[in-house]
Write a protein that holds these residues in place. Structure first.
Motif, PDB file in Angstrom:
ATOM      1  N   LEU A  65       0.967  -1.337  -0.032  1.00 20.10           N
ATOM      2  CA  LEU A  65      -0.376  -0.222  -0.060  1.00 20.10           C
ATOM      3  C   LEU A  65       1.241   1.574   0.028  1.00 20.10           C
ATOM      4  O   LEU A  65       0.310   2.324  -0.361  1.00 20.10           O
ATOM      5  N   TYR A  66       1.764   0.903   0.663  1.00 22.70           N
ATOM      6  CA  TYR A  66       3.147   2.349   0.301  1.00 22.70           C
ATOM      7  C   TYR A  66       3.405   2.695  -1.122  1.00 22.70           C
ATOM      8  O   TYR A  66       3.846   3.588  -1.524  1.00 22.70           O
ATOM      9  N   ALA A  67       3.910   1.605  -1.517  1.00 30.44           N
ATOM     10  CA  ALA A  67       4.143   1.928  -3.094  1.00 30.44           C
ATOM     11  C   ALA A  67       3.418   2.043  -3.932  1.00 30.44           C
ATOM     12  O   ALA A  67       3.718   2.847  -4.155  1.00 30.44           O
ATOM     13  N   GLN A  68       2.005   1.750  -3.969  1.00 33.69           N
ATOM     14  CA  GLN A  68       1.209   1.660  -4.333  1.00 33.69           C
ATOM     15  C   GLN A  68       0.810   3.270  -4.017  1.00 33.69           C
ATOM     16  O   GLN A  68       0.250   4.213  -5.172  1.00 33.69           O
ATOM     17  N   SER A  69       1.339   4.326  -3.029  1.00 35.51           N
ATOM     18  CA  SER A  69       0.737   5.176  -2.454  1.00 35.51           C
ATOM     19  C   SER A  69       1.315   6.521  -3.715  1.00 35.51           C
ATOM     20  O   SER A  69       1.425   7.834  -3.282  1.00 35.51           O
ATOM     21  N   LYS A  70       2.753   5.884  -3.608  1.00 37.38           N
ATOM     22  CA  LYS A  70       3.683   6.824  -4.332  1.00 37.38           C
ATOM     23  C   LYS A  70       3.219   6.414  -5.866  1.00 37.38           C
ATOM     24  O   LYS A  70       3.904   7.818  -6.542  1.00 37.38           O
ATOM     25  N   VAL A  71       2.557   5.436  -6.596  1.00 33.50           N
ATOM     26  CA  VAL A  71       2.725   6.042  -8.131  1.00 33.50           C
ATOM     27  C   VAL A  71       1.453   6.094  -8.344  1.00 33.50           C
ATOM     28  O   VAL A  71       1.132   6.330  -9.673  1.00 33.50           O
ATOM     29  N   CYS A  72       0.333   5.941  -7.383  1.00 30.51           N
ATOM     30  CA  CYS A  72      -1.051   5.925  -8.486  1.00 30.51           C
ATOM     31  C   CYS A  72      -1.643   7.573  -8.256  1.00 30.51           C
ATOM     32  O   CYS A  72      -0.460   8.448  -7.968  1.00 30.51           O
ATOM     33  N   PRO A  73      -2.731   8.366  -8.911  1.00 26.42           N
ATOM     34  CA  PRO A  73      -3.041   9.309  -8.878  1.00 26.42           C
ATOM     35  C   PRO A  73      -3.144   9.804  -7.423  1.00 26.42           C
ATOM     36  O   PRO A  73      -3.634   9.632  -6.648  1.00 26.42           O
ATOM     37  N   PRO A  74      -2.717  11.271  -8.020  1.00 25.98           N
ATOM     38  CA  PRO A  74      -3.178  11.824  -6.695  1.00 25.98           C
ATOM     39  C   PRO A  74      -4.057  11.670  -5.386  1.00 25.98           C
ATOM     40  O   PRO A  74      -3.977  11.799  -4.218  1.00 25.98           O
ATOM     41  N   GLU A  75      -5.671  11.873  -6.256  1.00 30.39           N
ATOM     42  CA  GLU A  75      -6.459  11.235  -4.988  1.00 30.39           C
ATOM     43  C   GLU A  75      -6.717  10.949  -4.522  1.00 30.39           C
ATOM     44  O   GLU A  75      -6.871  10.240  -3.585  1.00 30.39           O
ATOM     45  N   MET A  76      -5.700   9.267  -4.717  1.00 31.14           N
ATOM     46  CA  MET A  76      -6.127   7.822  -4.162  1.00 31.14           C
ATOM     47  C   MET A  76      -5.080   7.963  -3.654  1.00 31.14           C
ATOM     48  O   MET A  76      -4.854   6.960  -2.452  1.00 31.14           O
ATOM     49  N   ARG A  77      -3.807   8.929  -3.282  1.00 28.07           N
ATOM     50  CA  ARG A  77      -2.456   8.578  -2.397  1.00 28.07           C
ATOM     51  C   ARG A  77      -3.130   8.735  -0.781  1.00 28.07           C
ATOM     52  O   ARG A  77      -2.821   8.057  -0.401  1.00 28.07           O
TER      53      ARG A  77
END
Length: 57
Positions: free
Chosen positions: A17-29
Motif C-alpha cells: 500500500l505504501y508503494a502504491q501510494s507513491k505511484v497512484c493518482p494524487p486523489e488516491m494517495r
C-alpha cells in the motif's frame, strides 16, 4: 488464521500500500497511505500484546 501466518501477510500488504501510494493518482494517495498506517497500527498492537502475554506465562 494463525498470527504466525497473518503477521507476514499484513506486513506485505502494508508495504504494498505504501508503494502504491507513491505511484497512484494524487486523489488516491491519501487513502492508500491511511490504510497502510492503519495496518501498521494493528501490527504494533499485536506486537505489544504478544510480548505482554508471553511475559505473563
Amino acid at each position: 488464521m494463525r498470527l504466525s501466518k497473518a503477521i507476514p501477510r499484513l506486513r506485505f500488504e502494508r508495504r504494498r500500500l505504501y508503494a502504491q501510494s507513491k505511484v497512484c493518482p494524487p486523489e488516491m494517495r491519501r487513502e492508500y497511505r491511511e490504510r497502510a498506517e492503519a495496518i501498521g497500527t494493528v501490527l504494533g498492537y499485536i506486537k505489544k500484546n504478544r510480548r505482554k502475554n508471553s511475559e505473563e506465562r
